[in-house]
Design an enzyme around this catalytic site. Structure first.
Site, PDB file in Angstrom:
ATOM      1  CE  LYS A   1     -36.445  30.182 -56.256  1.00  0.00           C
ATOM      2  NZ  LYS A   1     -35.961  28.985 -57.048  1.00  0.00           N
TER       3      LYS A   1
ATOM      4  CG  ASP B   1     -36.943  26.344 -59.389  1.00  0.00           C
ATOM      5  OD1 ASP B   1     -37.291  27.102 -60.225  1.00  0.00           O
ATOM      6  OD2 ASP B   1     -36.519  26.664 -58.125  1.00  0.00           O
TER       7      ASP B   1
END
Ligand code: ATR
Length: 287
Positions: free
Chosen positions: A75, A111
């Site tokens: 990420k 997210d």
């Protein structure tokens, strides 16, 4: 002649290392099927060393991929390899969703949208009652949670972490709505709080967790956990035993997937009880 449908077949991915336990193919596969869209979504194991070449391949069109999800451990590294990271991803310092547009690789982070989207679905109106929020943990997962709480207008977000220096790093990153604390003052912080979220790995995979001072919390407080294995985590169990409202973490995984699917396949999908049941069944099959 090419089949006109085939012209618009899009292929997307989730990359990680390892990747075989990812539930994202179940989620996107379900939406492709129920929305009757051509296309595919598959898990690809990419080692950190191979990440730059994989992204270069997407850019050159070699792989015929329109975009995908990025998960552990990529990420953060992925953010440095894309052409157009958006402000959300830059502030968090990580991306979980990338896509090609006009020959350039774009990136965002969904997210936080997944986190608040789950709360909106499971506890509608939750944010209107939250003045003070306590966030347990200051790791990678806490960043999106803190960002999304701040962006919902919550002005007193207390980040509590075992290693207080990491909590300070987050508070520096996310500004005056946030403050950093160690775990010592937890009872006092919880007694003021309308909302508690666990972003630490405490309780993951059934590990034991110390008893938290849930009794100190207001009877109206909402407690959530971003851990979803098990679904009823020890922290949620403690909150439920105290009679507090709880929201489990699986919905965050489902809701964070929505914006990516919409970009890659052109239709915004919906998180349904049927989808949740599919993923729950998979979690139960692989305990
Ligand atoms: P992630 O990216 O999943 O957030 P991480 O960056 O390793 O993973 O962060 C894990 C978080 O869980 C951290 O806040 C960590 O606290 P430290 O920063 O002090 O390490 C927290 N954590 C893990 N195990 C813990 C435990 N037993 N008690 C308290 N906090 C714990």
């Amino acid at each position: 002649m090419r089949d006109s449908r085939e012209t618009f077949v899009n292929h997307a991915f989730v990359i990680g290392h390892p990747i075989k336990h990812s539930r994202s193919p179940i989620i996107h596969g379900h939406w492709l099927k129920t929305l009757d869209l051509p296309g595919s979504y598959r898990a690809i194991d990419i080692s950190p060393d191979d990440l730059p070449a994989f992204f270069a391949g997407i850019r050159q069109g070699d792989l015929a991929l329109v975009g995908g999800n990025v998960t552990i451990p990529h990420k953060e590294a992925a953010l440095g390899l894309v052409d157009e990271p958006d402000d959300l991803a830059l502030e968090i310092g990580a991306t979980n969703t990338v896509w090609m547009s006009d020959g350039r690789l774009h990136a965002t982070n969904t997210d936080g949208e997944g986190f608040v989207g789950n709360l909106d679905a499971q506890a509608p109106g939750w944010d209107s009652q939250v003045k003070t929020a306590v966030v347990l943990g200051a790791g990678g997962a806490a960043r999106a949670v803190v960002q999304s709480l701040r962006d919902r207008g919550i002005r007193d977000i207390r980040i509590l972490n075992r290693t207080v220096a990491r909590a300070h790093d987050l508070a520096d990153r996310f500004g005056p709505a946030t403050s950093a604390h160690d775990l010592e003052g937890m009872t006092e912080h919880l007694s003021d709080a309308d909302f508690l979220v666990n972003t630490t790995s405490m309780g993951m995979d059934g590990a034991d967790v110390a008893t938290l001072p849930m009794d100190a919390m207001k009877a109206t407080a909402l407690v959530t956990d971003i851990v979803y294995v098990p679904l009823m985590t020890p922290i949620l169990r403690q909150a439920a035993d105290r009679g507090l409202r709880t929201v489990d973490g699986l919905g965050m995984l489902l809701h964070q997937a929505v914006p990516g699917f919409a970009r890659w396949f052109g239709k915004r999908p919906v998180v349904t009880p049927e989808l949740r049941a599919l993923v729950v069944a998979d979690l139960e099959a692989h305990v």
